[in-house]
Structure formats: C-alpha cells, structure tokens
Design a protein around this motif. Sequence first.
Motif, PDB file in Angstrom:
ATOM      1  N   PHE A   1       1.051  -1.049  -0.112  1.00  0.00           N
ATOM      2  CA  PHE A   1       0.074  -0.079   0.038  1.00  0.00           C
ATOM      3  C   PHE A   1       0.855   1.188  -0.060  1.00  0.00           C
ATOM      4  N   ASP A   2       0.730   2.158  -0.836  1.00  0.00           N
ATOM      5  CA  ASP A   2       1.169   3.316  -0.961  1.00  0.00           C
ATOM      6  C   ASP A   2       0.695   4.392  -0.170  1.00  0.00           C
ATOM      7  N   VAL A   3       1.165   5.263   0.672  1.00  0.00           N
ATOM      8  CA  VAL A   3       0.933   6.239   1.470  1.00  0.00           C
ATOM      9  C   VAL A   3       1.754   7.643   1.295  1.00  0.00           C
ATOM     10  N   LEU A   4       1.046   8.618   0.698  1.00  0.00           N
ATOM     11  CA  LEU A   4       2.039   9.793   0.678  1.00  0.00           C
ATOM     12  C   LEU A   4       3.095   9.550  -0.617  1.00  0.00           C
ATOM     13  N   GLY A   5       2.826   8.690  -1.404  1.00  0.00           N
ATOM     14  CA  GLY A   5       3.904   8.359  -2.515  1.00  0.00           C
ATOM     15  C   GLY A   5       4.883   7.393  -2.005  1.00  0.00           C
ATOM     16  N   VAL A   6       4.730   6.994  -0.812  1.00  0.00           N
ATOM     17  CA  VAL A   6       5.810   6.060  -0.355  1.00  0.00           C
ATOM     18  C   VAL A   6       5.151   4.619  -0.221  1.00  0.00           C
ATOM     19  N   ARG A   7       6.288   3.648  -0.763  1.00  0.00           N
ATOM     20  CA  ARG A   7       5.603   2.219  -0.736  1.00  0.00           C
ATOM     21  C   ARG A   7       6.016   1.785   0.728  1.00  0.00           C
ATOM     22  N   HIS A   8       4.646   1.033   1.100  1.00  0.00           N
ATOM     23  CA  HIS A   8       4.950   0.158   2.392  1.00  0.00           C
ATOM     24  C   HIS A   8       4.310  -1.065   2.086  1.00  0.00           C
TER      25      HIS A   8
ATOM     26  N   ALA B   1      -6.489  -8.074   3.668  1.00  0.00           N
ATOM     27  CA  ALA B   1      -7.100  -6.641   3.071  1.00  0.00           C
ATOM     28  C   ALA B   1      -7.420  -5.544   3.961  1.00  0.00           C
ATOM     29  N   ARG B   2      -8.055  -6.301   5.296  1.00  0.00           N
ATOM     30  CA  ARG B   2      -8.309  -5.171   6.306  1.00  0.00           C
ATOM     31  C   ARG B   2      -6.913  -4.835   6.971  1.00  0.00           C
ATOM     32  N   MET B   3      -6.075  -5.675   7.078  1.00  0.00           N
ATOM     33  CA  MET B   3      -4.844  -5.220   7.574  1.00  0.00           C
ATOM     34  C   MET B   3      -4.192  -4.135   6.754  1.00  0.00           C
ATOM     35  N   ALA B   4      -4.078  -4.344   5.668  1.00  0.00           N
ATOM     36  CA  ALA B   4      -3.397  -3.396   4.782  1.00  0.00           C
ATOM     37  C   ALA B   4      -3.941  -2.089   4.860  1.00  0.00           C
ATOM     38  N   VAL B   5      -5.319  -1.758   4.551  1.00  0.00           N
ATOM     39  CA  VAL B   5      -6.057  -0.669   4.880  1.00  0.00           C
ATOM     40  C   VAL B   5      -5.719  -0.241   6.349  1.00  0.00           C
ATOM     41  N   ASP B   6      -6.072  -0.821   7.187  1.00  0.00           N
ATOM     42  CA  ASP B   6      -5.779  -0.310   8.705  1.00  0.00           C
ATOM     43  C   ASP B   6      -4.433   0.452   8.815  1.00  0.00           C
ATOM     44  N   LEU B   7      -3.486  -0.496   8.419  1.00  0.00           N
ATOM     45  CA  LEU B   7      -1.809   0.039   8.327  1.00  0.00           C
ATOM     46  C   LEU B   7      -1.406   1.099   7.740  1.00  0.00           C
TER      47      LEU B   7
ATOM     48  N   TYR C   1      -7.047  -8.415  17.429  1.00  0.00           N
ATOM     49  CA  TYR C   1      -6.922  -7.403  16.218  1.00  0.00           C
ATOM     50  C   TYR C   1      -6.305  -6.065  16.545  1.00  0.00           C
ATOM     51  N   GLU C   2      -7.012  -5.693  17.603  1.00  0.00           N
ATOM     52  CA  GLU C   2      -6.639  -4.335  18.150  1.00  0.00           C
ATOM     53  C   GLU C   2      -5.285  -4.550  18.649  1.00  0.00           C
ATOM     54  N   GLU C   3      -4.740  -5.580  19.364  1.00  0.00           N
ATOM     55  CA  GLU C   3      -3.422  -5.767  19.636  1.00  0.00           C
ATOM     56  C   GLU C   3      -2.758  -5.650  18.901  1.00  0.00           C
ATOM     57  N   PHE C   4      -2.896  -6.297  17.828  1.00  0.00           N
ATOM     58  CA  PHE C   4      -1.996  -6.263  16.294  1.00  0.00           C
ATOM     59  C   PHE C   4      -1.906  -4.880  15.846  1.00  0.00           C
ATOM     60  N   LEU C   5      -2.968  -4.004  15.748  1.00  0.00           N
ATOM     61  CA  LEU C   5      -2.797  -2.609  15.444  1.00  0.00           C
ATOM     62  C   LEU C   5      -2.022  -1.665  16.063  1.00  0.00           C
ATOM     63  N   THR C   6      -2.267  -1.802  17.798  1.00  0.00           N
ATOM     64  CA  THR C   6      -1.416  -1.228  18.389  1.00  0.00           C
ATOM     65  C   THR C   6       0.117  -1.449  18.324  1.00  0.00           C
ATOM     66  N   LEU C   7       0.316  -2.773  18.403  1.00  0.00           N
ATOM     67  CA  LEU C   7       1.554  -3.189  18.111  1.00  0.00           C
ATOM     68  C   LEU C   7       2.448  -2.646  16.860  1.00  0.00           C
ATOM     69  N   ALA C   8       1.685  -2.830  15.835  1.00  0.00           N
ATOM     70  CA  ALA C   8       2.150  -1.911  14.478  1.00  0.00           C
ATOM     71  C   ALA C   8       2.358  -0.509  14.670  1.00  0.00           C
ATOM     72  N   ALA C   9       1.402   0.203  15.334  1.00  0.00           N
ATOM     73  CA  ALA C   9       1.614   1.484  15.504  1.00  0.00           C
ATOM     74  C   ALA C   9       2.513   1.813  16.314  1.00  0.00           C
ATOM     75  N   HIS C  10       2.953   0.995  17.431  1.00  0.00           N
ATOM     76  CA  HIS C  10       4.116   1.192  18.240  1.00  0.00           C
ATOM     77  C   HIS C  10       5.299   1.009  17.551  1.00  0.00           C
ATOM     78  N   GLU C  11       5.624   0.078  16.622  1.00  0.00           N
ATOM     79  CA  GLU C  11       6.887  -0.141  16.273  1.00  0.00           C
ATOM     80  C   GLU C  11       7.109   0.880  14.987  1.00  0.00           C
ATOM     81  N   HIS C  12       6.036   1.200  14.210  1.00  0.00           N
ATOM     82  CA  HIS C  12       5.976   1.999  13.167  1.00  0.00           C
ATOM     83  C   HIS C  12       6.462   3.424  13.649  1.00  0.00           C
ATOM     84  N   PHE C  13       5.797   3.722  14.961  1.00  0.00           N
ATOM     85  CA  PHE C  13       6.131   5.117  15.744  1.00  0.00           C
ATOM     86  C   PHE C  13       7.670   5.402  15.744  1.00  0.00           C
TER      87      PHE C  13
END
Length: 484
Positions: A174-181, A194-200, A260-272
Amino acid sequence: MEPVVYRVRLADRPGHRFVVQVSLPAGCNEVVFPSWAPGSYLMREFARFVRDIHAHHAGAPVPVVRTSRNVWRVSGPCQLEYSVYARDKTVRTAFLDETLAFFLPSNLCVFVPGQGASQLVVDVPAGHTAICPVAICPVGPAVTGGWTARFDFPDLDTLMDSPVSIGPFERDQFDVLGVRHEHYIEPHHNGDRARMAVDLSRIVATAAALFGDGFPYDSYQFVTLHTKNGHGGLEHKSSSILLRPRLGFADDGGTNGHGYEEFLTLAAHEHFHAWNVKRIHPVELGPTFDYANEHYTRDLWWLEGGTVYYEERVTFLAGLVTRERYLARLADLVTRLRATPGRHHQSLEDGSFDAWIKLYRANEDLSNSTVSYYLKGAVVVMCLDLELRHRSAGLYGSDDVLRTLWTKWGKQGVGYPTGSIAQVCRELAGGGDWDRWFAAHIQGTDEVAVETALDHVGCDLVAVPGKKGGWLGIELSGGNVTSG
C-alpha cells in the motif's frame, strides 16, 4: 579496509543451525560478536550460540583463538566459518526451521573493529521470499525457483539494523503519501489481510501527520511472524518485526479478546519508533553503537513509554479504536501502574538506566522493587501532554514536544542532549514549576498525579469493581512464588 563479506547458509534446518562464512580482509586482527541488539536493552551474549569456529586461507588453516566472551583473535585475509544455533522465535533472536529463517545480523555476524562496508549473501529456497530493509527482493509468485539474495551495507550500523526474514510470506503493498509500504506475514493465520493493509495505511498516514513533513524513510516493511502465544515487536529504521499469536489477528470477544486491536497497536508502536527512537533519541543511543557494551540512558521512559502512549493515540486518531476503547485502554495503563508496588521504589529515570540488569530479568521480587518504563512512562507522558495543554491554554501538547525534538535533532541525524525534553517543555509552556514536575514524575517516586492531569480536561478517574474474585497478591508456579 576492504568490505567484509558474509555468506549465511540455512545448512541444518532440522537442527536449527545457520552456518556463517565470513571473508575477512587483510589487516584484520580480531573479530567481535555483538552482545546486544539496538532496541532491546539486555546483554544477550549471542556468541553463546556459536560452535565449530575455524578459519583457513589458501588451503591452510588459520589459528582462531578466543580472547574474551565475544572476541576471537584471527588474522586476515582468511575465510572464517562457524555455526549458530537458532531456535528462539522472537523479534530479537535468530530462528531457523523447515519453513522460516529469521535473524538480526547481530545474532549471526561477527564484525571487525573499524568495519565499514559489508555484503551479506544468503540462499533463498524455492517459493520463499527474502526480506531485508536495504533492498527490494522478488516477491510472491515471482519466486518460482531457488535463488541467491545479496544485500549491501555502507556501514556497520546499517548492517546491524537490517533484519533478514526468509519464508513463504504472504504480501500486501500500500502506498501512502507516495511512499511504498509492504506487509509480509507468515501464512496460516486468522487475519484479514485486506483489512490489515487498509488499517496499516491509516496508521502510517496518521503518524506522518503528527510530524507534518512526510516519512523519514524511502520505503517501509512490516514483517509479521507468529507463534502459538507470542507477542512483541522490534523497530528498525525502515522496517519493523512484529510477533503475534497465530490465531491472534481477530477480535472475537472470546479467547482472542481484542486480538486484532492488539495487532494494530503493536504495529503503531513499532512504526512510531521510525521517528521516536530510531531518529529521535538521546546522544547515548546513536546514531552509532558499540555492540559489545551497554549504552546507558535515563530517557527510555520517553522513548518507549512515550511510544506506548502514542500507539494508543495514533490508533485512536486513525479511527481504528473508538473513543470508549481509547479511554478504557488508557485507564487500564493507570490501573496496572497502581497495582505495581515497585513504583514507590524506582523512579522512571532509574528504571531507564537499570533496564540492562533489571527489566528483562524477571524474579519474584521484580514488581515490588521496579517499575516498567513502558507502563509508567506511558502514563507520565499522557499526564505531560495534558499538563502542557493546561499551562499553554491549549496551544501546545506532547505532539509539539515530538515535533521540536524531530526538527532540532532527529531530522539532523544527531542525538538530543541530556535534559532536552524538560527544556522543550519550558520553551513551549513556561508557566509553572517544570523542575518540580519532572522531579516528582521522572526523577522521583511520587504517585503520578493522574487525577490532576485529567481534571485539566474535565475528566475523572473512577474505580470500577473488578469482575474477578479476590487475589492474594502472588502468582504461583507449582509450589514456588513467581511474583508477589
């Protein structure tokens, strides 16, 4: 010095052993095995997993003599070879079995003092994908046969910050602000990719908006591993490794709860952490490291605890958790903190400094004598955010502290000086006695004034009767007290 070349072979998958061959250049007199991995503040002594170390040159053996726990004397040019046992499937240790190969270079790769450029070559089995932040590898159906991956690193710190994952990964881009993720995940899980990609994508966009000037990387990879019950993450400059239970990617209200909520907060933590830790950090934590010795800092409460606060904030601002869940999760942090007796005996600064010898070495007295800088740090940064907003009449908050640290130091590629966080708070909102606030909350062991902070925004902290019965205050394993 010529580049050091590593060849990593998945030589004994049933026996969980990598074989590492290292081409050492002329001028080399010794090699050092890393003792820790940045982002995980414990001397793990990876050299303990090494066996059968030997060297040769032009068909003749070259002496290899161990001189300390993680140093060998060996003269280059020569070919050094050894095997490494790898059966600990975490985000910070090497793992090898019939389906997955994962390692941090600090797990496997000796280095030469003063080492500059290096190259890593690894065989990739048919149908598998090799992922490393320094290069883009063939993916998915494009991998139809065995091939060899080669990764080039300009310096030692880039090498050590580049995890390698090899397996039959599922992939989404998924591309965000022109950057590939990209999101790579081991197969056989219960997640909705598919949901993971949208939420990430919403998570990374929200984090970028907090800093206001896009991403600090050219591309980014989330790599998700799973075990039966694992949970954890480790940050890197342009990637993160996540570990979750194999069936922990859904919110079912039952055994998985808010998986799933724990997955998202974990991903948000490491990405931050791509900002806060990897680029915003005190001078003691980079940008270069001594991989044989500890790097002490008193600011892990901000780097890790603050990132816990922002994992909650980012997922809420991204619309991925409701206001009710957001407040409930923050309240849970406070509840857990106030159930920790050690908060009266160890300050946040001391907890940060002592991480190397205490946080990751559990014993039955740990909760009585220490406090987690993740947990208390998150609560204190929440209160700092509200205190700043109060003293500045709503003009500034912790977002502005982050942006200032980013602009003045992180974006320039240098660590911030000791005392910078308090100084930034004074500059943003000079009203009140900030020295006293930091002395109480960061340097001391006073109770965190959560009620005062919440009162600034018209909120109350209300105790709710627990659903469970009484608790003796101890945990048992067999006939032994494991904590209490």
